[in-house]
Design an enzyme around this catalytic site. Structure first.
Site, PDB file in Angstrom:
ATOM      1  N   ASP A 189       1.697  -6.861   3.165  1.00 19.15           N
ATOM      2  CA  ASP A 189       2.735  -6.336   2.287  1.00 19.15           C
ATOM      3  C   ASP A 189       3.113  -4.919   2.716  1.00 19.15           C
ATOM      4  O   ASP A 189       2.483  -4.348   3.605  1.00 19.15           O
ATOM      5  CB  ASP A 189       2.186  -6.337   0.848  1.00 19.15           C
ATOM      6  CG  ASP A 189       3.228  -6.829  -0.144  1.00 19.15           C
ATOM      7  OD1 ASP A 189       4.407  -6.477   0.034  1.00 19.15           O
ATOM      8  OD2 ASP A 189       2.861  -7.542  -1.094  1.00 19.15           O
ATOM      9  N   ASP A 276      11.032 -10.090  -4.286  1.00 19.13           N
ATOM     10  CA  ASP A 276      10.298 -11.223  -4.858  1.00 19.13           C
ATOM     11  C   ASP A 276      11.190 -12.228  -5.594  1.00 19.13           C
ATOM     12  O   ASP A 276      12.165 -11.862  -6.258  1.00 19.13           O
ATOM     13  CB  ASP A 276       9.246 -10.721  -5.839  1.00 19.13           C
ATOM     14  CG  ASP A 276       8.126  -9.971  -5.132  1.00 19.13           C
ATOM     15  OD1 ASP A 276       8.243  -9.751  -3.911  1.00 19.13           O
ATOM     16  OD2 ASP A 276       7.152  -9.612  -5.804  1.00 19.13           O
TER      17      ASP A 276
HETATM   18  C1  GLA Z   1       4.723  -7.725  -3.444  1.00 19.51           C
HETATM   19  C2  GLA Z   1       5.002  -9.034  -2.715  1.00 19.51           C
HETATM   20  C3  GLA Z   1       4.573 -10.196  -3.573  1.00 19.51           C
HETATM   21  C4  GLA Z   1       3.109 -10.054  -3.944  1.00 19.51           C
HETATM   22  C5  GLA Z   1       2.865  -8.719  -4.624  1.00 19.51           C
HETATM   23  C6  GLA Z   1       1.401  -8.430  -4.837  1.00 19.51           C
HETATM   24  O1  GLA Z   1       5.555  -7.573  -4.534  1.00 19.51           O
HETATM   25  O2  GLA Z   1       6.345  -9.121  -2.390  1.00 19.51           O
HETATM   26  O3  GLA Z   1       4.815 -11.408  -2.897  1.00 19.51           O
HETATM   27  O4  GLA Z   1       2.309 -10.179  -2.796  1.00 19.51           O
HETATM   28  O5  GLA Z   1       3.374  -7.652  -3.845  1.00 19.51           O
HETATM   29  O6  GLA Z   1       1.199  -7.221  -5.524  1.00 19.51           O
END
Ligand code: GLA
Length: 631
Positions: A189, A276
């Site tokens: 990430d 997301d």
């Molecule tokens: C980010 C990523 C998600 C997830 C979260 C975890 O937002 O895009 O897919 O992995 O972090 O905190």
């Protein structure tokens, strides 16, 4: 890249990208495929990830419960292999030796003699026939630490102990994950290099150390692309070192920022193209749109990732099977990873049946690796067509809106002859039908009708390049001024609602290479002549094309009529395994298309170069009309 080149003004780039395609002259032929070849992702990864179901509240019971259901429901036989732990697994980084410590209260099997270890868990998953995935961050700190609202399973202890991300510890952590703990995949990430600026409240309060942001989702010019690539280059090096068998999967998660939609294919196995997903129809559209026109950026070994499936909740729960099937169909057509995000312990059979549609899975896992191309494009309705390894086509008719659409599917959409019958199998209903020339059908609100189609190909003795995007790599796509992509649906993110300024266009990459259309989604036209097949790309580009036993390459090339500058000359070049095969004299907008063709028997890699000396802006779309490989 030679040392001599590295000593020139590109020193910074050389240091960070080693043997990448970014040589001093990115248009010089290399004779080699430059997209990512590390790891193991010949077809898009399939499996399960803890995030959408549990957020940071992941534990062993929940994870094993889902793994168990994948096995008992038969989904494992259908290809779901990865069981991935997302954020929430760590308790701290031990400061005496910087080793990461696991939350053993949540993962009891990690409580072993000596230091906690995930080895018992990965052993168990491996014994069940699964692969295991772990999660980390490019920075010192992680996403949940940046966006926590109180109840999360966050790392604990001092500021230093809570620095659980890879930054400064890449080699040690990758070794721990892969060599010691036995993981097979990692999602990396990017919050650590985005959310910890010196003036962020979480930093000024003394909770976390500052790290000058390298990416800004809202601004390409405030992102440091070479620095981000350098971090991934380090990860790649360690992955290769600790996975001598090459069996690993690297998932990039920087959400389409830093123009990663253009270069993620050179760095990892899957790369997120947007922020997301959430279980909302509008958000699914945003994520789908962020990858749907990027077919040329996906190939065996490296796939666009519009995020994990959110089937099982909200607009995609068992009361919304039409929406759930659409989400699944679209991800399959786009060659997106099929990572289930549901708590499978309680998922109703009707949704297991969606995940388990073997005919749809087969489209996603087709060995040719061609992401679908958009044959019909409108705000409310789209037709996606995917060329399969055996010559069949998969076609998805996608109704984005809330009213039924009376659609017409034509043989032209499929690049099939319109005077011969086309046989269709509906992959959701099993119904068989056939048509000649065109067919009318009503597509229900939010429905995606998916068919496998057999017919006589318009180009009987070959394959258009736009039918095999998995074999075409835009090594240099000519974009010099990355622009936010205005074609992506701008939804209301459910974590922010209507606070703030809403979603402005923000994912760079607009103007990248397109199958059958110009980089700005216009029809391909050279001096008034329209090409319904071909590649649209900006000048100062180089495409690598894998040649699977074809004997001839042919195209009609020219500056596209949509170019803004009338007098910019462009020369076109064709190379075979690095050697010149053919070229054109300088061509300008309005010059009729010229044939560019060569014998390519025995040639493994063809390169297509369009050179416009002196061009500083994205002003010159060029067209490789009817570009095809012929038997
Ligand atoms: C980010 C990523 C998600 C997830 C979260 C975890 O937002 O895009 O897919 O992995 O972090 O905190």
């Amino acid at each position: 890249m030679t040392l001599r080149r590295c000593l020139l003004p590109l020193v910074a780039l050389c240091a960070s990208t080693s043997l990448s395609a970014q040589t001093a002259d990115p248009l010089a032929p290399t004779g080699r495929w430059s997209a990512y070849q590390g790891g193991s992702a010949q077809t898009p990864p399939m499996g399960w990830n803890s995030w959408n179901a549990f957020f940071t509240h992941v534990d062993e019971e929940k994870l094993m419960g889902s793994a168990e259901r994948i096995r008992s429901s038969g989904l494992a036989q259908k290809g779901y292999r990865y069981i991935n732990i997302d954020d929430g697994w760590w308790i701290k980084r031990r400061t005496s030796d910087n080793k990461l410590m696991i939350r053993t209260d949540k993962f009891p099997s990690a409580k072993v003699k000596g230091d906690p270890s995930f080895r018992p868990l990965t052993d168990k998953l491996h014994a069940m026939g699964f692969k295991a995935g772990i999660y980390s961050d490019l920075g010192r700190n992680i996403c949940s630490q940046a966006y926590a609202d109180g109840s999360e399973q966050l790392p604990e202890g001092s500021v230093a102990e809570r620095e659980v991300g890879l930054y400064g510890h890449t080699d040690q952590d990758i070794r721990l994950f892969f060599a010691d703990w036995g993981f097979d995949a990692i999602k990396v990430d990017g919050c650590g290099i985005r959310a910890y600026a010196a003036d962020a409240p979480r930093v000024t309060s003394g909770q976390y150390r500052a790290l000058a942001p390298l990416i800004d989702q809202h601004s390409i010019s405030r992102s440091n692309i070479p620095a981000v690539k350098a971090l991934f280059a380090d990860i790649n090096q360690s992955l290769a070192k600790y996975n001598p068998d090459g069996d690993y999967m690297l998932s990039l998660c920087i959400w389409g920022s830093a123009n990663v939609r253009s270069w993620g294919k050179d760095v990892g196995n899957i790369s997120r193209t947007s922020d997301d997903i959430s279980p909302d129809w509008g958000r699914m559209l945003t994520n789908y749109d962020s990858a749907a026109r990027r077919a040329l950026y996906a190939h065996p070994g490296g796939w666009n990732d519009p995020d994990m499936l959110f089937i099982g909740k909200g607009d995609f729960d068992e009361n919304h099977l039409t929406e759930a099937r659409s989400h699944f169909s679209l991800w399959a057509m786009m060659n997106a990873p099929l990572l289930i995000g549901a708590d499978l312990r309680t998922t109703p059979q009707a949704l297991i049946d969606v995940f388990g549609n073997a005919d749809i899975i087969a489209l996603n896992q087709d060995p040719a690796g061609n992401q679908a191309v958009m044959a019909f494009d409108a705000d409310g309705f789209q037709i996606l067509v995917k060329t399969l390894a055996n010559g069949d086509k998969a076609v998805a008719l996608f109704n984005r809106g809330l009213a039924p659409v009376n659609a017409i599917l034509t043989a032209d959409h499929l690049k099939f002859r319109d005077d011969r019958p086309v046989a269709l199998a509906n992959l959701w209903t099993g119904e068989k039908s056939s048509f000649t020339k065109d067919m009318k059908l009503t597509v229900a609100p939010r429905e995606t009708a998916v068919f496998r189609a057999k017919g006589d190909r318009t180009l009987a003795d070959g394959l258009y390049l736009s039918e095999q995007p998995g074999m075409v790599n835009p090594a240099a796509d000519g974009v010099v001024q990355p622009e936010p992509d205005p074609t992506i649906y701008r939804s209301i993110p459910n974590w922010r609602g209507t606070r703030g300024i809403g979603e402005r266009p923000m994912y760079a990459g607009y103007g990248g290479a397109m199958a059958d259309f110009t980089p700005y989604n216009q029809p391909l036209v050279i001096a008034g002549k329209t090409f319904t097949s071909g590649i649209g790309i900006l000048a100062n580009s180089r495409m690598e094309v894998r040649n699977n036993d074809f004997s001839r390459f042919a195209a009609q090339v020219g500056v596209d009529d949509s170019a803004l500058t009338p007098d910019q000359p462009v020369r076109f070049f064709l190379y075979g395994d690095g050697k010149p095969l053919a070229s054109t004299p300088p061509m300008r907008r309005g010059d009729p298309a010229r044939p560019l063709a060569a014998d390519v028997k025995g040639v493994k890699l063809i390169e297509l170069v369009a050179r416009a000396d002196g061009v500083k802006a994205n002003a010159v779309p060029v067209t490789w009309g009817d570009a095809a490989l012929l038997r």
